[in-house]
Design a protein around this motif. Structure first.
Motif, PDB file in Angstrom:
ATOM      1  N   HIS A  76       0.910   3.235  -3.173  1.00  0.00           N
ATOM      2  CA  HIS A  76      -0.476   3.197  -2.817  1.00  0.00           C
ATOM      3  C   HIS A  76      -0.883   4.388  -2.640  1.00  0.00           C
ATOM      4  O   HIS A  76      -0.407   5.310  -1.655  1.00  0.00           O
ATOM      5  CB  HIS A  76      -0.883   2.012  -2.013  1.00  0.00           C
ATOM      6  CG  HIS A  76      -0.453   1.988  -0.434  1.00  0.00           C
ATOM      7  ND1 HIS A  76      -1.110   2.648   0.457  1.00  0.00           N
ATOM      8  CD2 HIS A  76       0.670   1.602   0.284  1.00  0.00           C
ATOM      9  CE1 HIS A  76      -0.520   2.567   1.568  1.00  0.00           C
ATOM     10  NE2 HIS A  76       0.546   2.065   1.498  1.00  0.00           N
ATOM     11  N   ASP A 106       2.944   6.666   5.143  1.00  0.00           N
ATOM     12  CA  ASP A 106       2.736   5.512   4.419  1.00  0.00           C
ATOM     13  C   ASP A 106       1.472   5.790   3.620  1.00  0.00           C
ATOM     14  O   ASP A 106       0.402   5.726   4.233  1.00  0.00           O
ATOM     15  CB  ASP A 106       2.547   4.501   5.612  1.00  0.00           C
ATOM     16  CG  ASP A 106       1.981   3.210   5.156  1.00  0.00           C
ATOM     17  OD1 ASP A 106       1.949   2.913   3.779  1.00  0.00           O
ATOM     18  OD2 ASP A 106       1.500   2.444   5.858  1.00  0.00           O
ATOM     19  N   ASP A 107       1.367   5.886   2.271  1.00  0.00           N
ATOM     20  CA  ASP A 107       2.740   5.762   1.399  1.00  0.00           C
ATOM     21  C   ASP A 107       2.729   7.229   0.814  1.00  0.00           C
ATOM     22  O   ASP A 107       3.407   7.119  -0.292  1.00  0.00           O
ATOM     23  CB  ASP A 107       2.416   4.644   0.425  1.00  0.00           C
ATOM     24  CG  ASP A 107       3.520   4.288  -0.066  1.00  0.00           C
ATOM     25  OD1 ASP A 107       4.730   4.537   0.200  1.00  0.00           O
ATOM     26  OD2 ASP A 107       3.318   3.672  -1.022  1.00  0.00           O
ATOM     27  N   GLU A 139      -4.552  -0.665  -1.025  1.00  0.00           N
ATOM     28  CA  GLU A 139      -3.497  -1.422  -0.631  1.00  0.00           C
ATOM     29  C   GLU A 139      -3.563  -1.925   0.759  1.00  0.00           C
ATOM     30  O   GLU A 139      -3.579  -2.980   1.060  1.00  0.00           O
ATOM     31  CB  GLU A 139      -1.998  -0.753  -0.673  1.00  0.00           C
ATOM     32  CG  GLU A 139      -0.999  -1.683  -0.464  1.00  0.00           C
ATOM     33  CD  GLU A 139      -0.474  -1.662   0.953  1.00  0.00           C
ATOM     34  OE1 GLU A 139       0.389  -2.403   1.029  1.00  0.00           O
ATOM     35  OE2 GLU A 139      -1.075  -1.135   1.980  1.00  0.00           O
ATOM     36  N   GLU A 140      -4.108  -0.858   1.672  1.00  0.00           N
ATOM     37  CA  GLU A 140      -4.236  -1.395   3.044  1.00  0.00           C
ATOM     38  C   GLU A 140      -5.632  -2.247   3.097  1.00  0.00           C
ATOM     39  O   GLU A 140      -5.795  -2.750   4.304  1.00  0.00           O
ATOM     40  CB  GLU A 140      -4.781  -0.054   3.595  1.00  0.00           C
ATOM     41  CG  GLU A 140      -3.620   1.227   3.656  1.00  0.00           C
ATOM     42  CD  GLU A 140      -2.216   0.678   4.519  1.00  0.00           C
ATOM     43  OE1 GLU A 140      -2.473  -0.540   4.889  1.00  0.00           O
ATOM     44  OE2 GLU A 140      -1.299   1.470   4.462  1.00  0.00           O
ATOM     45  N   ASP A 163       7.429   1.553  -0.459  1.00  0.00           N
ATOM     46  CA  ASP A 163       6.289   1.682   0.520  1.00  0.00           C
ATOM     47  C   ASP A 163       6.853   0.585   1.630  1.00  0.00           C
ATOM     48  O   ASP A 163       5.989  -0.052   2.303  1.00  0.00           O
ATOM     49  CB  ASP A 163       5.081   0.757  -0.042  1.00  0.00           C
ATOM     50  CG  ASP A 163       3.984   0.790   0.948  1.00  0.00           C
ATOM     51  OD1 ASP A 163       3.860   1.593   2.013  1.00  0.00           O
ATOM     52  OD2 ASP A 163       3.288  -0.213   0.809  1.00  0.00           O
ATOM     53  N   TYR A 340       9.860   6.458   6.421  1.00  0.00           N
ATOM     54  CA  TYR A 340       8.765   6.851   7.328  1.00  0.00           C
ATOM     55  C   TYR A 340       8.875   5.892   8.648  1.00  0.00           C
ATOM     56  O   TYR A 340       9.220   4.799   8.350  1.00  0.00           O
ATOM     57  CB  TYR A 340       7.325   6.837   6.926  1.00  0.00           C
ATOM     58  CG  TYR A 340       6.826   5.555   6.090  1.00  0.00           C
ATOM     59  CD1 TYR A 340       6.537   4.420   6.851  1.00  0.00           C
ATOM     60  CD2 TYR A 340       6.677   5.784   4.661  1.00  0.00           C
ATOM     61  CE1 TYR A 340       5.858   3.412   6.044  1.00  0.00           C
ATOM     62  CE2 TYR A 340       6.103   4.523   4.123  1.00  0.00           C
ATOM     63  CZ  TYR A 340       5.836   3.262   4.746  1.00  0.00           C
ATOM     64  OH  TYR A 340       5.127   2.377   3.974  1.00  0.00           O
TER      65      TYR A 340
END
Ligand SMILES: [Zn+2]
Length: 368
Positions: A76, A106-107, A139-140, A163, A340
Motif C-alpha cells: 500500500h 509500513d509499507d 489501506e490505512e 505488508d 519493519y
C-alpha cells in the motif's frame, strides 16, 4: 542480484515523498515513471474518485513468460500520521525517522523491495512469469483502495502482499474476519432535578449493554471491543441519546457470527430494560482467510525462504490488511514479513539487512 545501495537510495527517496491517505498521487507518479522505465505497463484505476482520494490504485504489469503462472505482488502507498516531511536517517544499520514522524517503512519498505525486484529482474533478464505489481491507496483507512480496486486489471492468479511487521521469514497464513458494530440508544430527556422519573437515560442503557456483553479476548482466535462511547447533553438533563461503537474479530467466521450476535443481544436487552429504543448496525469490515502450509501460495513463499537459508515461520494475525480483500475475491494471497518494527509510531524502524532480505525474497519468489 539485489543492489543494496540502490535499494536503500530508492527507499530513502520513496520515504521522502509524502503520501498520507487520500494523497498518494505524488508517489504514484514517481513509481509509474520508474516502472515504466523498466518495461512495465502502467494502469491507474478509478478508485481515487470513488473514495475521495487524489489518485487511484497503480497496477504495473510485466508480461513475462506466459507459460508460467501469473502472480502479483502488493504493497500500500499510504502512510499514517504524523507522516509529513519524513527524513530517514541510518545509524548502526538501522533506519529511523530523524524527526517526530513515523518512518513509513509500513509499507514503503515493501514498495522499495518490489522496485528493487523489478530492477533485478530486468538486469538479470530473469525468466519470470507474468507479474502484476499492485500498489493500493488508502489501506490505512479501512482497506478502501483495495476494496475499490478494478479487478479487471489484475491478471495474477495468486499473490504476495509485503505488508507484515516482523522479520522476513514470517508468513501470515491466517487472518481474522471482522465486524464493526454501532448502536445508537434513544431514551427520553427530562430535567434531572425536577422530573427524572419522566426521563429515560440512554446512557444507562448503553452502559448496561457494555457491562453485560462479552468483551476482550474470548478465545485464542476471537476478540471483541467497545472502543467509543458518547452521549448526553448536560449534567442536569436525563440523556436522550447515547452511542457505542465497537468491533469483533475471529479467525473463524462461525465464531465471529456467534460473538457478534451476543453483543447485539446485550444491546437490545439493555435498551429494553430501560424502556429505551436502539438502532444497531453491524458491518462486515473484511473477510478473513486461512491457508494450510501445503497451499501453492504458501509453498512458493516457503521454498523461496528456504532457498535463502531462512526457515519460514507460519503465523496468524489479529489484524486486517489488503490481503483480506484479495482473498475475499477468491485470489489466494498471503502476507509476508518485511522486517519493519513498531509501525504507526515515531519509533518505527527497519534494518538495512531486513530491507535487503525483503527485496531478495520478492525476487526469489518471482523467479521460481
Ligand atoms: Zn501497512
Amino acid at each position: 542480484m539485489i543492489d543494496q545501495k540502490r535499494l536503500i537510495a530508492n527507499f530513502f527517496e520513496i520515504v521522502g515523498i509524502d503520501s498520507l491517505t487520500f494523497n498518494e498521487e505524488a508517489l504514484v507518479d514517481h513509481l509509474s515513471k520508474k516502472l515504466r522505465g523498466l518495461g512495465f505497463s502502467i494502469k491507474i484505476d478509478g478508485a481515487g474518485k470513488e473514495i475521495g482520494g487524489n489518485t487511484g490504485n497503480l497496477i504495473a504489469h510485466l508480461p513475462g513468460d506466459s507459460s508460467k503462472p501469473a502472480i502479483f505482488f502488493n504493497c500500500h502507498l499510504d502512510t499514517v500520521e504524523p507522516g509529513i516531511g519524513i527524513e530517514p536517517v541510518v545509524a548502526d544499520g538501522i533506519i529511523k525517522s530523524k524527526n517526530e514522524t513515523i518512518l513509513g517503512a509500513d509499507d514503503k519498505a515493501g514498495i522499495a523491495a518490489l522496485l528493487e525486484m523489478a530492477h533485478a529482474i530486468v538486469e538479470e533478464k530473469a525468466s519470470v512469469g507474468p507479474i502484476d505489481i499492485i500498489f493500493t491507496v488508502a489501506e490505512e483507512k479501512g482497506l478502501l483502495g483495495a476494496k475499490h480496486l478494478d479487478w479487471s486489471l489484475v491478471t495474477g492468479e495468486y499473490g504476495f502482499v509485503l505488508d507484515a511487521a516482523g522479520m522476513v521469514g514470517e508468513i501470515t497464513t491466517i487472518a481474522p474476519w471482522q465486524n464493526s458494530i454501532t448502536a445508537v440508544f434513544y431514551g427520553k430527556a427530562a430535567h434531572a432535578g425536577i422530573s427524572p422519573e419522566s426521563g429515560i437515560s440512554a446512557i444507562q442503557a448503553a452502559a448496561r449493554a457494555v457491562e453485560t456483553m462479552p468483551l476482550g479476548r474470548r478465545d485464542r482466535e476471537t476478540t471483541a471491543n467497545i472502543g467509543e462511547i458518547k452521549g448526553g447533553r448536560a449534567p442536569n438533563i436525563v440523556p436522550e441519546n447515547a452511542e457505542i461503537k465497537g468491533e469483533a474479530r475471529s479467525a473463524k467466521v462461525s465464531k465471529l457470527n456467534r460473538q457478534t450476535d451476543r453483543m447485539v443481544q446485550a444491546i437490545k436487552r439493555s435498551a429494553k430494560a430501560y424502556g429505551a429504543t436502539v438502532d444497531v448496525q453491524v458491518t462486515r469490515e473484511y473477510d478473513g482467510f486461512s491457508f494450510s502450509s501445503k497451499h501453492k501460495v504458501v509453498t512458493r513463499a516457503g521454498l523461496a525462504l528456504k532457498a535463502m537459508g531462512i526457515e519460514p515461520i507460519y503465523a496468524a494475525t489479529g489484524g486486517g490488511s489488503d490481503t483480506n480483500v484479495f482473498n475475499a475475491q477468491n485470489i489466494p494471497t498471503i502476507n509476508l514479513g518485511v522486517g519493519y518494527l513498531d509501525p504507526h509510531t515515531t519509533n518505527e524502524s527497519i534494518s538495512v539487512d531486513q530491507l535487503g532480505l525483503a527485496a531478495e525474497l520478492a525476487l526469489t519468489i518471482a523467479k521460481q
